[in-house]
Scaffold this active site. Sequence first.
Site, PDB file in Angstrom:
ATOM      1  N   HIS A 193      -1.695  11.679  25.708  1.00 46.65           N
ATOM      2  CA  HIS A 193      -1.788  13.131  25.914  1.00 46.65           C
ATOM      3  C   HIS A 193      -1.124  13.872  24.770  1.00 46.65           C
ATOM      4  CE1 HIS A 193      -0.883  17.092  27.809  1.00 46.65           C
ATOM      5  NE2 HIS A 193      -2.075  16.897  28.341  1.00 46.65           N
ATOM      6  N   HIS A 214      -6.720  21.304  23.984  1.00 43.35           N
ATOM      7  CA  HIS A 214      -6.519  22.469  24.838  1.00 43.35           C
ATOM      8  C   HIS A 214      -7.143  23.711  24.201  1.00 43.35           C
ATOM      9  CE1 HIS A 214      -3.491  19.766  26.571  1.00 43.35           C
ATOM     10  NE2 HIS A 214      -3.605  20.498  27.674  1.00 43.35           N
ATOM     11  N   HIS A 223      -9.404  15.533  29.861  1.00 48.09           N
ATOM     12  CA  HIS A 223      -8.490  15.190  30.954  1.00 48.09           C
ATOM     13  C   HIS A 223      -9.190  14.382  32.045  1.00 48.09           C
ATOM     14  CE1 HIS A 223      -6.027  18.295  28.992  1.00 48.09           C
ATOM     15  NE2 HIS A 223      -5.014  17.655  29.524  1.00 48.09           N
ATOM     16  N   HIS A 354      -3.676  26.251  36.304  1.00 46.95           N
ATOM     17  CA  HIS A 354      -3.254  25.017  35.636  1.00 46.95           C
ATOM     18  C   HIS A 354      -1.952  25.177  34.872  1.00 46.95           C
ATOM     19  CE1 HIS A 354      -3.155  22.919  31.671  1.00 46.95           C
ATOM     20  NE2 HIS A 354      -3.186  21.860  32.446  1.00 46.95           N
ATOM     21  N   HIS A 358       2.175  23.788  35.601  1.00 39.79           N
ATOM     22  CA  HIS A 358       2.990  23.059  34.630  1.00 39.79           C
ATOM     23  C   HIS A 358       4.372  23.698  34.502  1.00 39.79           C
ATOM     24  CE1 HIS A 358       0.770  19.850  32.514  1.00 39.79           C
ATOM     25  NE2 HIS A 358      -0.330  20.520  32.855  1.00 39.79           N
ATOM     26  N   PHE A 375       3.275  20.038  26.107  1.00 36.78           N
ATOM     27  CA  PHE A 375       2.199  19.058  25.961  1.00 36.78           C
ATOM     28  C   PHE A 375       2.728  17.676  25.587  1.00 36.78           C
ATOM     29  CE2 PHE A 375      -0.526  22.891  24.766  1.00 36.78           C
ATOM     30  CZ  PHE A 375      -1.087  22.965  26.021  1.00 36.78           C
ATOM     31  N   HIS A 388      -3.344  17.088  37.506  1.00 33.41           N
ATOM     32  CA  HIS A 388      -4.629  17.147  36.811  1.00 33.41           C
ATOM     33  C   HIS A 388      -5.765  16.575  37.645  1.00 33.41           C
ATOM     34  CE1 HIS A 388      -4.545  18.970  32.832  1.00 33.41           C
ATOM     35  NE2 HIS A 388      -3.240  18.758  32.901  1.00 33.41           N
TER      36      HIS A 388
END
Length: 639
Positions: A193, A214, A223, A354, A358, A375, A388
């Site tokens: 990732h 992203h 993802h 989303h 996080h 990230f 996810h």
Amino acid sequence: MATLSSPTIITTTSILLNNPFLPKTPQLSAHHHRGVRSVNGKVSCQTKNNNGNDENNQFQLIQNPNTNTPYLLDRRNILLGLGGMYAALGSEGANYYNTLAAPILPDVEKCTLSDALWDGSVGDHCCPPPFDLNITKDFEFKNYHNHVKKVRRPAHKAYEDQEWLNDYKRAIAIMKSLPMSDPRSHMQQARVHCAYCDGSYPVLGHNDTRLEVHASWLFPSFHRWYLYFYERILGKLINKPDFALPYWNWDHRDGMRIPEIFKEMDSPLFDPNRNTNHLDKMMNLSFVSDEEGSDVNEDDQYEENILLMRKAMVYPSVSDDPNKAELFLGSPYRAGDKMEGDVSGAGILERMPHNSVHVWTRSNTIKGNQDMGAFWSAGRDPLFYCHHSNVDRMWSLWTDVLHGGNFPKTPEYDDYRNAYFYFYDENANPVRVYVRDSFDTERLGYKYEDQELPWMSITQQQQQQQRQQQRQPLLGGRLKTRTFSLVKKVLTELKVMLPLPLKYSVIKTKVDRPKKSRTKEDKLEHEEVLVINFKLGKSKDFIKFDVYINDGTDYKPEDKTKINLEYAGSFTSLTHGGGGGGGDMSHMAEEDMGKNTVLKLALNQLLEDLDATDDDSIQVTIVPKSGTDSIVITGIDIE
């Protein structure tokens, strides 16, 4: 398009293939790196075709005869003869893009080190173990067939199946015990990732451009593939190929908390780098910080959460606009585009909720936004994959349940469909996967257990009641109660000149609509979209600003985000690491450090709710929330 008058309007949707794709001399040079070959003039990968036969897949450089611009093409994507190919170079629209397909391709032979934290206090690199491209196979469904379809279930129901829960814990424990040399180990999976999301890979043929999945149309597919192989690895480690990940059901009241199975301190599912204030608290799906809205009761928070979900999932699904897929999934991202300037922005699926989930989960005591808030470190928390899984479920719901119309479910450009990534499978073998093979979860061998969707059943009456409860506009320095029509009249008289910094001040401005009183047929065929262009500089913080339409509230940046009827959406962005090798950003031009970005918000349903479909203009309110010191609003349009 109706455009707000402005001395400077920066257009950021650079989807045309007119960027310098390669140096004028059509020559690629891959330096010898980690024992892999060097190539000049072409990049050759030995793969398998659908029949299992070897296929020499070559990328070749050609030039557009109209512009003399070189392009990198995959022969397998060209179905025309040489004469037809050059004729097509002068065409327009989708055929032009599909003939000159320029998908994003990672140059995995040149993975670079990166500084994980901004201040360099914790160094890490994001490079998974290297592999030989000559032995890498393309993904084929027949080679990854599941005899039993996997069923992903809500994490808050995990204790109902103790056998499955024990398997899950055991699989994670084994994964964490694997040596770093094993690409299936927990840390190496987290690095996958990090590598694709923090610029460790250059784009093939563009050494000065870092790959970032992203804020573009690559986000959902990457993802989905990432979880697909992560799930298969866990099943392999416990010899249960039908093992399925859970999903964090944060769109349902019972799932709007961190799932209990991730809070047991002696469990391999536990991560100490989480926000301790949120372990037993109902989630705020528009969360920014603990300082705002801490006194909101659970019932009110729940109502706001499901209204946000409705606006995120249902509102963008009411028309058959052919561009709807990009609005939901993310903006185009093609080879030659620089994430620092040419890629427009994240889709609705990525922005909210989303990103907010996080930030809700990240540590409130450790610097660097670890683990879920950045990230580079997000994949270290087992909860990341559960989160996810629900994001992927949202994509499935949007495609299979909410779609309902005739617009394409996915962008139809080959630039999108032929982009690919590399992962390690459950046997530690590298495999190349294409975006085009990620669209059907049934073919991929899994599905989601059905769960009630409360955000689908919000009635117009409930929304109108909420509007009446929340409307308290501040006009003339005094708090007064006004009718909606009067408030709307006062608000739409004001117009500001751009550009304007968003640092500490709220921006309110009138924006003209290109067309009012649209017919039902017109609204079905075309989505009215609010387009906010802005310059986005670097930030160590989570970045967020909120957008409202025809709202008379006197908003302040420190106020809690109010998910009311007038709420149109938010821009959000998580924290990146350094990227580019030891934090070296020299590959980026100075002007790129403040990158052109765009936020696009669907308006059709919102204008219906606000009784504004016959208005010549609307008022747009932009409220800075976090990390907006370097944001400058450069244009506000409706298209």
